[in-house]
Design a protein around this motif. Structure first.
Motif, PDB file in Angstrom:
ATOM      1  N   GLY A 179       0.807  -1.215   0.000  1.00 43.39           N
ATOM      2  CA  GLY A 179       0.000   0.000   0.000  1.00 43.39           C
ATOM      3  C   GLY A 179       0.839   1.263   0.000  1.00 43.39           C
ATOM      4  O   GLY A 179       0.444   2.282   0.574  1.00 43.39           O
ATOM      5  N   GLU A 180       2.006   1.184  -0.648  1.00 40.66           N
ATOM      6  CA  GLU A 180       2.930   2.322  -0.685  1.00 40.66           C
ATOM      7  C   GLU A 180       3.463   2.504  -2.101  1.00 40.66           C
ATOM      8  O   GLU A 180       3.663   1.524  -2.827  1.00 40.66           O
ATOM      9  CB  GLU A 180       4.127   2.089   0.255  1.00 40.66           C
ATOM     10  N   ARG A 181       3.677   3.727  -2.466  1.00 38.51           N
ATOM     11  CA  ARG A 181       4.317   4.013  -3.745  1.00 38.51           C
ATOM     12  C   ARG A 181       5.817   3.959  -3.542  1.00 38.51           C
ATOM     13  O   ARG A 181       6.378   4.707  -2.736  1.00 38.51           O
ATOM     14  CB  ARG A 181       3.897   5.402  -4.246  1.00 38.51           C
ATOM     15  N   LEU A 182       6.477   3.069  -4.278  1.00 36.95           N
ATOM     16  CA  LEU A 182       7.898   2.841  -4.065  1.00 36.95           C
ATOM     17  C   LEU A 182       8.776   3.701  -4.975  1.00 36.95           C
ATOM     18  O   LEU A 182       9.911   4.028  -4.616  1.00 36.95           O
ATOM     19  CB  LEU A 182       8.231   1.358  -4.292  1.00 36.95           C
ATOM     20  N   PHE A 183       8.266   4.032  -6.143  1.00 34.14           N
ATOM     21  CA  PHE A 183       9.038   4.814  -7.095  1.00 34.14           C
ATOM     22  C   PHE A 183       8.180   5.932  -7.677  1.00 34.14           C
ATOM     23  O   PHE A 183       6.957   5.806  -7.774  1.00 34.14           O
ATOM     24  CB  PHE A 183       9.535   3.950  -8.268  1.00 34.14           C
TER      25      PHE A 183
END
Length: 307
Positions: A47-51
């Motif tokens: 549930g996280e934007r990594l890039f």
């Protein structure tokens, strides 16, 4: 139940290291969609934007992505350790960064000590300036770096090693070389050869500002040896903190090194680590031991050398 695979973590780390899915795919000899799919699945899982996708510039890690990449590297290191029978000898690859002005003076002895004690450790060496090494530590591309502490402690953890005092460099036979100690006001009257590495440049100029004088900059160079050679050839004076054993330039001309008056701020040599790693892996600990043993011997030898 674990809902991700080591392969997905490997693809995530490769994308971070190479700055894009295409370059990561080329390095791992897989298809680009495989890299992109793994990143998308991990982003959905966590549930996280990594890039951040940068048009024509590849991928740039977010703050959450940088944290996940460091965690993924730690998991992959542990997994690699399970592939081989447990042994007393340390082995594996250690990614070591070193500030370019410190490298030639200190690193060869450090690496020799490490190889003698742990011949199975493979060192991947990266030289650079403080800013670039700090960025690589933040994104997990380096395990440890040897550099100066110039107030850049962002996403890194610092461990002091030694303090090096600034000193003056003069052409051999210069009138100021007759004095055992010099004031910055004296040097400000001469053309200055300034080391132009990011942050190091600011440090040396700050010494003049603190003394209330403004230097006359004649030449700038990011190379410590270029600075020393220009001074040796009479093109100006300079300030440095790292001091080679012999006071001569590349072309054999001599340099006069002199101490400075006053309690000037020193440059603190530190070992820097990614901030999220609370414990040092065994390979890093082995390097730390070699660094401390080397600096203990070399700084003692330097202190015994009179200006």
């Amino acid at each position: 139940m674990i809902h991700f695979s080591l392969r997905q973590l490997e693809y995530l780390v490769a994308a971070a290291q190479h700055g894009g899915a295409a370059r990561a795919a080329q390095a791992l000899h897989v298809s680009q969609p495989s890299i992109s799919k793994a990143i998308g699945e991990l982003e959905a899982l966590w549930g996280e934007r990594l890039f951040v996708r940068m048009h024509a510039r590849g991928l740039e890690l977010t703050a959450a992505g940088a944290t996940r990449v460091r965690q993924a590297r730690a998991v992959l290191r542990q997994a690699e350790s399970l592939l081989a029978p447990r042994a007393l000898a340390l082995e594996g690859r250690l990614r070591v960064g070193c500030l370019s002005t410190l490298g030639a003076r200190y690193l060869p002895d450090i690496l020799l000590r490490l190889r003698t004690a742990h011949p199975a450790i493979e060192v991947q060496l990266v030289e650079g300036d403080i800013e670039s090494l700090t960025r690589q530590l933040e994104r997990g591309s380096l395990d440890v770096a040897l550099l100066y502490d110039l107030g850049l402690a962002r996403g890194v953890r610092l461990e002091p090693v030694a303090d090096l005092r600034p000193y003056a460099l003069l052409p051999w036979g210069h009138v100021f070389a007759r004095q055992p100690r010099l004031r910055l006001a004296q040097l400000a009257s001469e053309p200055l050869i300034l080391i132009s590495l990011p942050h190091s440049r600011d440090y040396f100029l700050s010494l003049f500002r603190t003394a209330g004088v403004t230097p006359r900059i004649a030449h700038e160079s990011p190379s410590m040896e270029m600075v020393r050679s220009l001074v040796a050839n009479g093109l100006g004076v300079s300030l440095l903190t790292t001091r080679p054993v012999r006071d001569i330039g590349y072309d054999g001309k001599r340099i006069a090194c002199r101490a400075l008056h006053g309690s000037l701020p020193s440059q603190s040599v530190v070992l820097a680590y990614p901030a999220d790693e609370d414990q040092q892996p065994a390979l890093t600990q082995a390097l730390v031991q070699a660094v401390r043993a080397s600096f203990s011997k070399q700084t003692a030898s330097l202190e015994a050398t009179s200006f």
